[in-house]
Design an enzyme around this catalytic site. Structure first.
Site, PDB file in Angstrom:
ATOM      1  N   ASP A 193      -1.269   0.771   3.439  1.00 13.94           N
ATOM      2  CA  ASP A 193      -2.433   1.625   3.199  1.00 13.94           C
ATOM      3  C   ASP A 193      -2.517   2.719   4.259  1.00 13.94           C
ATOM      4  OD1 ASP A 193      -5.131   2.234   1.993  1.00 13.94           O
ATOM      5  OD2 ASP A 193      -5.779   1.641   3.986  1.00 13.94           O
ATOM      6  N   GLU A 243       0.898  -0.599  -2.079  1.00 20.19           N
ATOM      7  CA  GLU A 243       0.685  -0.504  -0.637  1.00 20.19           C
ATOM      8  C   GLU A 243       1.583  -1.476   0.124  1.00 20.19           C
ATOM      9  OE1 GLU A 243      -4.016   0.899  -0.794  1.00 20.19           O
ATOM     10  OE2 GLU A 243      -3.491  -1.197  -0.375  1.00 20.19           O
ATOM     11  N   ASP A 280      -2.359  -2.974  -4.942  1.00 26.86           N
ATOM     12  CA  ASP A 280      -2.010  -3.763  -3.753  1.00 26.86           C
ATOM     13  C   ASP A 280      -0.500  -3.839  -3.582  1.00 26.86           C
ATOM     14  OD1 ASP A 280      -4.675  -4.212  -3.242  1.00 26.86           O
ATOM     15  OD2 ASP A 280      -4.703  -6.240  -4.093  1.00 26.86           O
ATOM     16  N   GLU A 323       0.140  -4.925   2.874  1.00 25.50           N
ATOM     17  CA  GLU A 323      -0.801  -4.009   2.217  1.00 25.50           C
ATOM     18  C   GLU A 323      -1.573  -3.192   3.249  1.00 25.50           C
ATOM     19  OE1 GLU A 323      -3.508  -6.010  -0.377  1.00 25.50           O
ATOM     20  OE2 GLU A 323      -1.934  -7.305  -1.181  1.00 25.50           O
TER      21      GLU A 323
END
Length: 340
Positions: free
Chosen positions: A50, A132, A129, A46
């Site tokens: 991101d 990502e 989540d 994640e």
């Protein structure tokens, strides 16, 4: 992991993994990892996803809103505040959850019994989540190849559009047109109906109905509102340029560009030769608004360009290309006005 649908997921996101264990890890919730020694959760993925997603969005915004002036300075049509808001909207929890819900990828999450009982897979935060984590897995598997990352981001973000909050747009448009609309649920579908008293039959006359089978309600509302937006945009474009016309397709696309409906079409061409050695021109037409590139291959250069533009214009307006000189009839558009 047994029975993990790796092939199906790779098909959905448009990327083939060298290391499929990374893809599987992207779907491992921390609660599941704690109960299954040897498995690692997706939280680190994640983090990297991101960062990769933020770079992709920022670069896409630069390409869309900025340019270098003749004296070498950076100009942007958006303020710093505007850019911050646009980026925040496109990488926000609701936006990413929306995209995951449309693909149904949240249903492949590996969770413990408590998570399953509480249906946490449908939580916007959990779906964001997961989005990502998938991007992080792609970034690492591809050794941070930007083209691979971009392709997956484009595939998974295709229902988002910079600048447009579809629910806000729908509300404003209906208020301006004195149109009443409402959302309602039936079975696994979410519907939107919009109407204006005394009118029916087409979008021009304000009778619109679309549906979405997205399981989470908020993303489903966005999807419905987006469908209305696209239908209205197509209707406006048709009113301006009429039916796709093979002979005038290049001009029709240019008119739509000049009117601000589309970005400037991109044409490329090359000269090839057939088996008899005769020259053949191959043109491509790429529109920012469409995922595919459209081609025309002809012995005459201008006809090849015209054919590529015609194919792209038909796709833009939701029409099937005509290969005979049939007359264009408004009745031919009927099925495209309503999505059920």
């Amino acid at each position: 992991m047994n029975n993990f649908p790796s092939r199906d997921i790779q098909r959905i996101i448009g990327y083939s993994f060298e290391n499929e264990s990374l893809l599987e890890q992207a779907f491992v919730r921390s609660s599941y990892a704690k109960e299954n020694p040897g498995l690692l959760d997706n939280e680190k993925l994640e983090f990297y996803g991101d960062a990769a997603l933020d770079y992709y969005i920022t670069r896409a915004m630069y390409n869309q809103f900025s340019e270098i002036t003749e004296d070498g300075q950076l100009y942007s049509e958006k303020t710093e505040h505007d850019l911050t808001e646009i980026r925040s909207y496109n990488v926000g929890t609701e936006a990413l959850a929306h995209c995951i819900a449309i693909t149904g990828l949240q249903n492949y999450l590996l969770m413990n019994k408590s998570d399953i009982k509480n249906q946490v897979q449908n939580s916007p935060a959990v779906m964001a989540d997961l989005f990502e984590a998938i991007i992080g897995a792609v970034a690492i598997d591809s050794e941070w190849d930007f083209e691979d990352i971009s392709n997956v981001c484009r595939t998974m973000l295709k229902l988002l559009s910079f600048d447009i909050n579809y629910l806000q747009w729908l509300n404003n448009w209906c208020n301006e047109q004195d149109v009443h609309y409402n959302f309602y649920k039936q079975s696994q579908y979410v519907y939107i109906g919009a109407s204006k008293q005394g009118f029916d039959l087409s979008i021009r006359e304000f009778n619109i109905q679309v549906s979405s089978d997205i399981p989470d309600e908020y993303p489903a509302l966005i999807d419905c509102a987006k469908q209305v937006y696209e239908l209205i945009e197509i209707d406006h474009m048709r009113q301006i340029v009429g039916c796709p016309d093979r002979n005038n397709a290049v001009s029709q696309l240019n008119v739509l560009y000049q009117k601000g409906f589309i970005k400037e079409p991109k044409y490329t061409f090359c000269e090839e030769y057939d088996e008899d050695g005769n020259p053949v021109w191959r043109y491509s037409c790429e529109l920012n608004e469409l995922d595919e590139v459209y081609f025309g291959t002809m012995s005459v250069k201008k006809y090849a360009k015209r054919e590529a533009a015609y194919e792209a214009l038909c796709a833009l307006l939701g029409e099937t290309p005509r290969y005979e000189d049939d007359d264009c009839n408004e009745d031919d558009f009927g099925d495209n006005y309503f999505y059920m």
